[in-house]
Design a protein around this motif. Structure first.
Motif, mmCIF file in Angstrom:
data_model
loop_
_atom_site.group_PDB
_atom_site.id
_atom_site.type_symbol
_atom_site.label_atom_id
_atom_site.label_comp_id
_atom_site.label_asym_id
_atom_site.label_seq_id
_atom_site.Cartn_x
_atom_site.Cartn_y
_atom_site.Cartn_z
ATOM 1 N N MET A 1 0.837 -1.188 0.000
ATOM 2 C CA MET A 1 0.000 0.000 0.000
ATOM 3 C C MET A 1 0.873 1.239 0.000
ATOM 4 O O MET A 1 1.848 1.312 0.735
ATOM 5 N N ARG A 2 0.493 2.206 -0.828
ATOM 6 C CA ARG A 2 1.205 3.476 -0.884
ATOM 7 C C ARG A 2 0.220 4.618 -0.721
ATOM 8 O O ARG A 2 -0.944 4.519 -1.100
ATOM 9 N N ARG A 3 0.717 5.702 -0.152
ATOM 10 C CA ARG A 3 -0.086 6.900 -0.021
ATOM 11 C C ARG A 3 0.843 8.095 -0.142
ATOM 12 O O ARG A 3 1.838 8.191 0.570
ATOM 13 N N ARG A 7 5.469 4.289 0.736
ATOM 14 C CA ARG A 7 4.999 2.935 0.996
ATOM 15 C C ARG A 7 4.585 2.802 2.459
ATOM 16 O O ARG A 7 5.379 3.035 3.373
ATOM 17 N N LEU A 8 3.341 2.427 2.689
ATOM 18 C CA LEU A 8 2.853 2.204 4.039
ATOM 19 C C LEU A 8 3.019 0.750 4.458
ATOM 20 O O LEU A 8 3.332 0.461 5.614
ATOM 21 N N LEU A 9 2.802 -0.151 3.504
ATOM 22 C CA LEU A 9 2.854 -1.568 3.838
ATOM 23 C C LEU A 9 2.982 -2.396 2.571
ATOM 24 O O LEU A 9 2.317 -2.113 1.573
ATOM 25 N N GLY A 10 3.824 -3.423 2.639
ATOM 26 C CA GLY A 10 3.913 -4.387 1.559
ATOM 27 C C GLY A 10 5.081 -4.117 0.615
ATOM 28 O O GLY A 10 5.772 -3.110 0.713
ATOM 29 N N PRO A 11 5.254 -5.086 -0.297
ATOM 30 C CA PRO A 11 4.487 -6.338 -0.389
ATOM 31 C C PRO A 11 4.858 -7.296 0.736
ATOM 32 O O PRO A 11 6.001 -7.308 1.205
ATOM 33 N N LEU A 12 3.886 -8.080 1.180
ATOM 34 C CA LEU A 12 4.159 -9.073 2.213
ATOM 35 C C LEU A 12 3.207 -10.247 2.066
ATOM 36 O O LEU A 12 2.109 -10.117 1.526
ATOM 37 N N THR A 13 3.653 -11.383 2.557
ATOM 38 C CA THR A 13 2.837 -12.587 2.619
ATOM 39 C C THR A 13 2.833 -13.047 4.061
ATOM 40 O O THR A 13 3.897 -13.238 4.667
ATOM 41 N N LEU A 14 1.658 -13.204 4.629
ATOM 42 C CA LEU A 14 1.534 -13.523 6.049
ATOM 43 C C LEU A 14 0.356 -14.462 6.252
ATOM 44 O O LEU A 14 -0.729 -14.234 5.703
ATOM 45 N N ARG A 15 0.574 -15.496 7.039
ATOM 46 C CA ARG A 15 -0.500 -16.412 7.405
ATOM 47 C C ARG A 15 -0.611 -16.421 8.926
ATOM 48 O O ARG A 15 0.368 -16.722 9.622
ATOM 49 N N LEU A 16 -1.793 -16.094 9.437
ATOM 50 C CA LEU A 16 -2.012 -16.081 10.881
ATOM 51 C C LEU A 16 -2.384 -17.473 11.362
ATOM 52 O O LEU A 16 -3.164 -18.178 10.723
ATOM 53 N N ALA A 17 -1.836 -17.848 12.511
ATOM 54 C CA ALA A 17 -2.245 -19.094 13.141
ATOM 55 C C ALA A 17 -3.700 -18.974 13.595
ATOM 56 O O ALA A 17 -4.247 -17.876 13.721
ATOM 57 N N GLU A 18 -4.327 -20.117 13.840
ATOM 58 C CA GLU A 18 -5.747 -20.110 14.177
ATOM 59 C C GLU A 18 -6.018 -19.696 15.615
ATOM 60 O O GLU A 18 -7.151 -19.327 15.952
ATOM 61 N N ALA A 19 -5.022 -19.767 16.488
ATOM 62 C CA ALA A 19 -5.247 -19.466 17.899
ATOM 63 C C ALA A 19 -4.069 -18.684 18.455
ATOM 64 O O ALA A 19 -3.001 -18.606 17.846
ATOM 65 N N THR A 34 -1.515 0.135 9.900
ATOM 66 C CA THR A 34 -2.035 -0.152 8.560
ATOM 67 C C THR A 34 -2.363 -1.627 8.408
ATOM 68 O O THR A 34 -3.394 -1.992 7.834
ATOM 69 N N LEU A 35 -1.506 -2.503 8.919
ATOM 70 C CA LEU A 35 -1.774 -3.938 8.845
ATOM 71 C C LEU A 35 -3.061 -4.288 9.576
ATOM 72 O O LEU A 35 -3.910 -5.026 9.058
ATOM 73 N N LEU A 36 -3.235 -3.751 10.779
ATOM 74 C CA LEU A 36 -4.455 -4.037 11.534
ATOM 75 C C LEU A 36 -5.692 -3.520 10.805
ATOM 76 O O LEU A 36 -6.725 -4.194 10.763
ATOM 77 N N ARG A 37 -5.588 -2.347 10.232
ATOM 78 C CA ARG A 37 -6.727 -1.778 9.515
ATOM 79 C C ARG A 37 -7.062 -2.598 8.263
ATOM 80 O O ARG A 37 -8.229 -2.755 7.911
ATOM 81 N N LEU A 38 -6.047 -3.123 7.605
ATOM 82 C CA LEU A 38 -6.288 -4.003 6.461
ATOM 83 C C LEU A 38 -6.997 -5.284 6.901
ATOM 84 O O LEU A 38 -7.940 -5.735 6.250
ATOM 85 N N LEU A 191 7.631 -5.726 11.668
ATOM 86 C CA LEU A 191 7.600 -4.917 10.453
ATOM 87 C C LEU A 191 8.634 -3.809 10.530
ATOM 88 O O LEU A 191 8.942 -3.297 11.609
ATOM 89 N N HIS A 192 9.135 -3.434 9.368
ATOM 90 C CA HIS A 192 10.007 -2.263 9.268
ATOM 91 C C HIS A 192 9.842 -1.651 7.895
ATOM 92 O O HIS A 192 9.935 -2.355 6.879
ATOM 93 N N ALA A 193 9.582 -0.340 7.861
ATOM 94 C CA ALA A 193 9.416 0.390 6.595
ATOM 95 C C ALA A 193 8.377 -0.266 5.691
ATOM 96 O O ALA A 193 8.539 -0.317 4.476
ATOM 97 N N GLY A 194 7.308 -0.775 6.302
ATOM 98 C CA GLY A 194 6.229 -1.369 5.532
ATOM 99 C C GLY A 194 6.457 -2.793 5.089
ATOM 100 O O GLY A 194 5.599 -3.383 4.444
ATOM 101 N N ARG A 195 7.607 -3.372 5.423
ATOM 102 C CA ARG A 195 7.918 -4.729 4.995
ATOM 103 C C ARG A 195 7.862 -5.696 6.174
ATOM 104 O O ARG A 195 8.192 -5.335 7.307
ATOM 105 N N LEU A 196 7.442 -6.912 5.894
ATOM 106 C CA LEU A 196 7.496 -7.965 6.893
ATOM 107 C C LEU A 196 8.934 -8.469 6.965
ATOM 108 O O LEU A 196 9.435 -9.088 6.039
#
Length: 224
Positions: A1-3, A7-19, A34-38, A191-196
């Motif tokens: 995401m850019r504004r 660059r605010l966030l990305g590119p990134l690939t992330l999978r959250l665990a279920e618990a 930004t990640l939380l809002r996404l 995260l740093h500078a929008g990157r994972l």
């Protein structure tokens, strides 16, 4: 995401665990909020996709979001907590009864009739958590829930989060507090500078971060 070309966030690939409880960390401007809002649909990705089990629309109905500065209605504590149930069509009596239970769990049982705006900072955050939980969300997103709170209020909020996690609610929260992250994190998203930069179990991340950026952050160094 850019504004605005930034660059605010990305590119990134992330999978959250279920618990569990994921802590999102990084220096100011890393992209934590930004990640939380996404994740909650408050921002839309400019590229790529976000996938939730059951689809994004249904997922939003199973989530709750608590902002760093709680947004409270100019009503009583009880009315604030009951409000989501009233919006969902619950009767006034049922909503107030459920809200009273949540208030008691949050340590606000003696403040039901107080105006929400008259509460202390820690009490307002407890109120925001109680209101977020009134519809039993599967996922709770928190943006710096203890920012600007004193030690006593922080301890109370952390105790609430442990109870919420133990009850089965999936928590994803950002924090700038390394001590809090160590105490609470089942896993860390750095995260740093929008990157994972790194995603790892909490114990492993704090014992031996794999990246120089994460190691520098844990040392208290200023990242470029």
């Amino acid at each position: 995401m850019r504004r605005g070309g930034r660059r605010l966030l990305g590119p990134l690939t992330l999978r959250l665990a279920e618990a569990g409880l994921s802590v999102v960390m990084g220096p100011n401007g890393a992209g934590k909020t930004t990640l939380l809002r996404l994740l909650h649909g408050l921002e839309r990705p400019q590229a790529g996709a976000l996938h939730w089990p059951g689809g994004a629309h249904d997922a939003l109905g199973r989530q709750a979001f608590v902002f760093q500065a709680p947004i409270l209605l100019r009503r009583s504590v009880l009315a604030n907590i009951a409000y989501p149930l009233r919006l969902a069509g619950a009767s006034r009596a049922a909503a107030r009864a459920a809200a009273a239970e949540r208030a008691a769990e949050a340590g606000l049982g003696d403040h039901l009739d107080r105006p929400a705006q008259a509460l202390s900072g820690g009490e307002k955050q407890k109120l925001a958590l109680a209101r977020a939980l009134i519809r039993a969300p599967e996922v709770l997103l928190l943006d710096e829930p203890c920012a600007s709170l004193d030690n006593a209020a922080t301890r109370d909020i952390e105790a609430m989060l442990r109870r919420i996690r133990a009850a089965g609610t999936r928590i994803v929260m950002s924090t700038h507090d390394l001590g809090q992250a160590r105490r609470l994190a089942d896993d860390v998203i750095f995260l740093h500078a929008g990157r994972l930069i790194e995603a790892a179990p909490g114990a492993a991340f704090f014992a031996a971060p794999r990246t120089p950026e994460a190691a520098a952050h844990l040392r208290g160094d200023l990242l470029p």
